[in-house]
Design a protein around this motif. Structure first.
Motif, short mmCIF file in Angstrom:
data_model
loop_
_atom_site.label_atom_id
_atom_site.label_comp_id
_atom_site.label_asym_id
_atom_site.label_seq_id
_atom_site.Cartn_x
_atom_site.Cartn_y
_atom_site.Cartn_z
N ARG A 184 0.61 -1.46 -0.06
CA ARG A 184 0.04 0.55 -0.26
C ARG A 184 0.49 1.20 0.06
NH1 ARG A 184 -3.63 2.02 4.70
NH2 ARG A 184 -4.94 3.40 3.31
N TYR A 188 2.54 4.81 0.99
CA TYR A 188 2.34 5.78 2.09
C TYR A 188 2.97 6.52 1.52
CZ TYR A 188 6.03 7.52 5.90
OH TYR A 188 5.43 7.73 7.45
N HIS A 226 4.54 7.15 -3.85
CA HIS A 226 5.12 6.71 -2.88
C HIS A 226 6.69 6.57 -1.76
CE1 HIS A 226 4.78 2.73 -0.40
NE2 HIS A 226 6.41 2.67 -0.76
#
Length: 160
Positions: A3, A5, A80
């Motif tokens: 997922r 960040y 990310h």
């Protein structure tokens, strides 16, 4: 795939992206042929790799097709944030090192999370510059940490 960040309001000292431009060349013209670099596996591509690929392909296309003979677009953005837990090395490192205790890490870079078959860079051009665009994308694909393939999005009938 992990997922992303990306919650920047919680993260202090986010390293800036090195990508300078996302659209280059002739932005207003319509070109009949469109080619893209697509990745063969899911991966993370750093902002450094994206910028290196952009420079390599843009420079090649500028020399071959001129400034108005193509439109190059970077299609991913490095959202990310990658963290690193720095480890001490050398004599006495075990006394100052916490190991994996409190190992959250500090932000060191940003990456684009890319899925399989996702297109990263697209070049639109005319029939005359098709081979140059293909070579420019091949040079860009060398900068990525994953095997890539070149896909003809539009104008395949003009090339044959």
């Amino acid at each position: 795939m992990v997922r992303a960040y990306t919650r920047r309001e919680y993260i202090k000292k986010i390293p800036g992206s090195k990508i300078v431009q996302y659209d280059m060349g002739n932005l207003s013209a319509e070109f009949p042929i469109s080619l893209s670099v697509a990745v063969k596996a899911p991966t993370q591509i750093t902002h450094n790799a994206l910028e290196a690929a952009r420079i390599a392909s843009n420079r090649y296309m500028q020399r071959r097709a001129g400034r108005m003979g193509y439109h190059l677009k970077i299609r991913v953005y490095p959202h990310h944030i990658v963290r690193e837990n720095p480890m001490a090395t050398g004599a006495g490192a075990d006394r100052v090192q916490d190991g994996m205790r409190k190992a959250f890490g500090k932000p060191v870079s940003t990456v684009a999370l890319v899925k399989k078959n996702q297109k990263i860079i697209t070049i639109e051009t005319n029939k005359k510059n098709f081979k140059d665009a293909k070579e420019a994308l091949r040079r860009a694909a060398m900068k990525f940490p994953v095997p890539c393939r070149i896909v003809i999005d539009r104008g395949e009938e003009l090339v044959k």
